[in-house]
Design an enzyme around this catalytic site. Structure first.
Site, mmCIF file in Angstrom:
data_model
loop_
_atom_site.group_PDB
_atom_site.id
_atom_site.type_symbol
_atom_site.label_atom_id
_atom_site.label_comp_id
_atom_site.label_asym_id
_atom_site.label_seq_id
_atom_site.Cartn_x
_atom_site.Cartn_y
_atom_site.Cartn_z
ATOM 1 N N TYR B 440 0.814 -1.233 0.000
ATOM 2 C CA TYR B 440 0.000 0.000 0.000
ATOM 3 C C TYR B 440 0.843 1.277 0.000
ATOM 4 O O TYR B 440 2.045 1.222 0.071
ATOM 5 C CB TYR B 440 -1.069 -0.010 1.082
ATOM 6 C CG TYR B 440 -0.690 -0.153 2.545
ATOM 7 C CD1 TYR B 440 0.565 0.117 3.045
ATOM 8 C CD2 TYR B 440 -1.682 -0.546 3.454
ATOM 9 C CE1 TYR B 440 0.838 0.001 4.388
ATOM 10 C CE2 TYR B 440 -1.411 -0.669 4.804
ATOM 11 C CZ TYR B 440 -0.151 -0.389 5.264
ATOM 12 O OH TYR B 440 0.110 -0.507 6.586
ATOM 13 N N GLU B 441 0.160 2.409 -0.154
ATOM 14 C CA GLU B 441 0.841 3.706 -0.341
ATOM 15 C C GLU B 441 1.789 3.682 -1.536
ATOM 16 O O GLU B 441 2.866 4.287 -1.494
ATOM 17 C CB GLU B 441 1.634 4.099 0.913
ATOM 18 C CG GLU B 441 0.812 4.368 2.138
ATOM 19 C CD GLU B 441 -0.184 5.491 1.968
ATOM 20 O OE1 GLU B 441 0.039 6.383 1.121
ATOM 21 O OE2 GLU B 441 -1.209 5.472 2.660
ATOM 22 N N GLY B 442 1.363 3.014 -2.591
ATOM 23 C CA GLY B 442 2.233 2.878 -3.767
ATOM 24 C C GLY B 442 3.059 1.616 -3.620
ATOM 25 O O GLY B 442 3.991 1.558 -2.810
#
Lengths: 597, 597
Positions: B440-442
């Site tokens: 997550y978060e890229g």
């Protein structure tokens, strides 16, 4: 929901073009393994695992096994019926001896089928897997009567088998075993003790379970030299082969594990259970090692088999997932986005997976063939040579393939982004299932130590010298072939690194065993890389030959060469850094006081 | 059951001896961050997470979150009470601005505390973590009224925050967003759409949840340039600050995930919910990136924080587990076996973990300090320099630390053998929890692309040149110091590899962007290694200085030097092979037709 298609064509490529098993038709069992027979087995096997086992994989993970208050264990919904189909289809009989109801086919054929079964449903595959291990021990060390009594029903699959080594306070160090065996007047023993982590310890799949149990006979040395091996049937078997009374062995509890939840991992309580000595007293460990060596090949295969099914699903997802644009400009301009397969880094993850899976498949099948040749090759020299190589390779197949298989599954999970983390998509299960293979049948650190501390030095290093010779010969033969240069040049370099590491171990490992221990893990990784590099070079050569001969299937062979190059560019190059880790020695690793950890 | 002790002494070592934060006392907020204040905060913080959060970690994993038919979500037993203690203790206020109820301390102080919270209970830490991200966006882009209305209650923790980006068909490629915002006469908007993977989307911890939502205003371009950012409170806030009507946003379902099960991951349905534009129209992505950059540091820290708690438990197990004998002969002859810590390969796993964790802690705290300096340093030049470095490092901290943190947890699980696979022991949870941070978060592949495709080239490569300068200066300063040679020599070599990789990218990445894409992942790994190598050299120097000055705590500093050497011998050496992967280019990776995957 994840899917799976058994890679029959890839298996056949390895068997026929790389291992050339048709050349061994003069050996026992191989004459029956014609290309047509193998094709039929693989295709029917594919159908069985795809239609029957794979659909139960995710539901089996969700439901897990259930232990009832009476100590019996129920497998997940559908497993019992699927197992009956496994028995009815004779899938357990492929390479078992004809005299015990088997088909007598080469071991490598059952290894090929085994991969499909694991990919489709690893938890399910544990049940027949353990049975096969138990069969090998009885066949090699059991009495004629024991073989006659137990093996036919185990080959058919009507009865299952287990191996009972670990106790709560000891896994690797079996000398600490506390389970006791008291001799009885009738020649049997009363077995008492607790075993943990017993896969398929209890289950509802068959009529009986034949436990193979390590214990110390009363009065035996209380160390590794005092261990004997016993057959302890769940249900005692009458003289006429019918089932008799329930034995005093039961499942005390089942573990709640990270994965392979459809496989019952049991605490087994032996409360004066009737057991029968297998082979000689106090030679139990050797008997169990026969089983463990076979099992280690199968566990190594678990790594690659999960890598394969994880790859298949990640590739399908990547083709399907439309998002973002290629770095070089839109590839699919009429849509709002390109498939994520346009991104080099997504391809890196997928090609890493393929380079590992296809190389590891060749490694596992080669391992299977070596087991056959060690028993059946025509000359003593050939048998010896095959035995040398498979002994050397067993810890590498187990350790390296399970590490990389888990890594492969993890990378394939990554291709899914956030969906990879949601159980529904099935990628998490592959990662969780693959994780155990790095631990059981000797944790991978133990494999590395077995390789460096035992296998390398055996017979004055004959096996490793033979292996270096094999790699050098392949390199020499293909050096002049310009198309092979992108594979041969890196392989020669990596083989050089491995030779340097071996030399370093000879010079430093004997003087200080901690140097050998500190170097063992990166050494095992180097060996894994060189083995796969060797097999990739052979596969690329086979693909080139097929292309040169003319084929309807150019794409298949051209892709083999692409993946071979990827392996050379992105995997083999790791040996340089690994050599530096080997050469780091043990000084720093041993420097800190135990209390400071 | 696993345990955790916050490594307060290690944190203080980094803050005071390596980052020397006492030297910044002239900057806003730093004057209050005296060594005594920091010590008090860290010790109380340690007590809070050890006594309150850690005991809920395993039970939270087992229970997970529950969505009720009315769309509300209940967190695991004990979370609500623990969260109240978090609010009462003011733990969310550490580095928040004084005017909104914060303590105005440096960001690096809350980063230090954040690590402890994650180690103790990563799922719990998600709730305040998301709130902090939401606060930053409102502080930077919100109107004065929005700040006044929302921020104080979010700083105190009474209200929580979320970030809503992902939709079912798009995560990374936000241009594809379909959520719509219709302007209303009163200046507000009606927001309609579905968001997925929304951490803390609904929960029972606070009185309100302030959702930050990306959507396209009707008529805006249907691509990445048409995205605006909105505040959508779960409960509308009246003009006097009191809570009003329930807004038309609700949780449609929660995901069944591999880990962080105590964190509610929601599908959020916006059905004409009232929303308020944050900042300018169609500048939503920039506003969200403020939040994401802060969040990426926090996520990177999750990798190391789980690595730390996994290490602590593995070290305790290794000291306790008595099995086998040292390769050099019995170390504990009166017992039946030695502890497994006598084995070099067990030490390798533990020292690998420490070398990563302690290096990564320094990296994360340095990142926190750079955020402070980018805002508060005295001169424009210093602020610019700090901003350069943290922009460059953010993808590395996120990508490299989460990959290695997960690997560290996996290796620490391995130390436990079979017990590591059983949920009861807690190691599986660490691995499962750590896995999400890579996604997550890229996803980490996106971080690598951000590094190579955006950050390297920014301002003509000023940031990376500055970093090389920084490393070279440290090497030059310590070259003559014989005790530092085992660290400086490998660091110089690895820095050289990184420079060569950078040069290769400059020469090949612009001409063919696929070369940059194909090289991005190994390049990010090289950068992570050199950053940690740089920080380990600084830590070793600080330890040497402390030893030279005389200290009561020789062992602590001597161990720092041992672990620094281990990092140099066993981690830094990987840059050589990684350089070869970078230089492999994209030809092979792009060669296969998409359909052949």
């Amino acid at each position: 929901m994840p899917s799976y298609h058994a890679p029959v064509k890839d298996t056949q490529f390895v068997l026929q073009h790389v291992l050339n098993i048709q050349n061994y038709a003069n050996l026992e069992g191989f004459a029956d393994a014609t290309p047509d027979t193998i094709a039929a087995i693989l295709e029917q096997g594919a159908k069985f695992v795809e239609d029957v086992l794979q659909p139960l994989n995710q539901s089996g993970d969700q439901e897990g096994c259930t232990r009832h208050p009476d100590g019996t264990v129920t497998t997940p919904k559908g497993f019992k019926e699927a197992y009956q189909q496994y028995v009815d289809g004779g899938w357990g009989t492929l390479s078992a001896p004809v005299e015990f109801g088997g088909q007598g086919l080469p071991h490598v054929v059952s290894i090929a089928f085994n991969e499909y079964m694991i990919s489709a449903n690893m938890a399910f595959a544990m049940y027949p897997g353990l049975t096969h291990g138990a069969i090998s021990s009885i066949l090699v060390r059991g009495s004629e009567e024991q073989k006659k009594t137990y093996v036919p029903k185990m080959v058919s699959g009507e009865w299952l088998g287990t191996m009972n080594l670990t106790e709560p306070h000891c896994g690797t160090d079996l000398g600490l075993i506390r389970s006791k065996a008291e001799p009885q007047d009738d020649g049997s023993f009363k077995i008492t003790g607790t075993k943990i982590f017993i896969s398929s310890g209890d289950n509802d799949l068959g009529e009986n379970i034949i436990h193979l149990v390590l214990a110390k006979i009363v009065g035996a040395p209380d160390n590794v030299k005092g261990i004997s091996l016993f057959i302890v049937p769940k249900v005692l078997v009458n003289a006429d082969g019918s089932l008799g009374a329930r034995n005093a062995v039961s499942c005390g509890s089942i573990e709640h594990k990270m994965g392979i939840k459809g496989s019952a991992t049991c605490v087994m309580n032996y409360d004066g259970a009737t057991g029968y000595l297998v082979g000689e007293r106090e030679k139990g460990l050797q008997a169990m090692f026969i089983m463990m060596n076979a099992a280690r090949l199968g566990v190594g295969q678990q790594g690659m088999a999960i890598g394969e099914v994880a790859y298949q699903n990640a590739a399908a997802y990547a083709k399907d997932r439309i998002q973002g644009r290629a770095l070089t400009g839109p590839q699919n301009p009429e849509a709002k986005a390109d498939s994520i397969l346009v991104h080099p880094d997504v391809r890196r993850m997928l090609l890493d997976a393929r380079a590992f899976n296809e190389g590891a498949r060749a490694f596992a099948l080669w391992g299977g063939l070596l087991v056959d040749l060690a028993h059946k090759a025509q000359t003593e020299e050939e048998r010896q040579q095959a035995d040398d190589v498979i002994s050397l390779m067993t810890p590498v197949i187990k350790g390296y393939l399970t590490d990389k298989g888990h890594e492969t599954a993890t990378n394939c999970q990554q291709v899914f982004g956030g969906h990879g983390y949601v159980e529904e998509w099935g990628m998490s299960q592959f990662v969780r299932d693959a994780r155990i293979a790095m631990i059981y049948e000797g944790a991978n650190g133990i494999q590395a130590l077995d390789l460096v501390g035992r296998k390398l030095a055996q017979n004055g290093g004959r096996a490793i010298r033979g292996f270096f010779e094999m790699v050098s010969t392949l390199c020499a033969e293909n050096k002049a072939n310009a198309d092979m240069a992108p594979l041969i040049t890196p392989l020669e370099k990596s083989n050089g690194h491995l030779q340097a590491a071996t030399m370093w171990l000879m010079q430093n490992g004997l003087a200080n065993p901690n140097n050998a221990g500190a170097a063992s893990y990166p050494y095992m990784q180097m060996m894994g890389l060189v083995c796969l590099g060797y097999l990739w070079a052979k596969m690329a050569k086979a693909a080139q030959d097929a292309l040169a001969a003319g084929t309807e299937d150019e794409t298949f062979y051209k892709n083999k060469i692409i993946v071979a190059k990827h392996f050379a560019e992105r995997h083999l190059v790791e040996t340089g850094s690994l050599l530096r880790k080997v050469e780091a020695g043990s000084e720093t690793i041993m420097a800190m006081a135990a209390n400071d950890f």
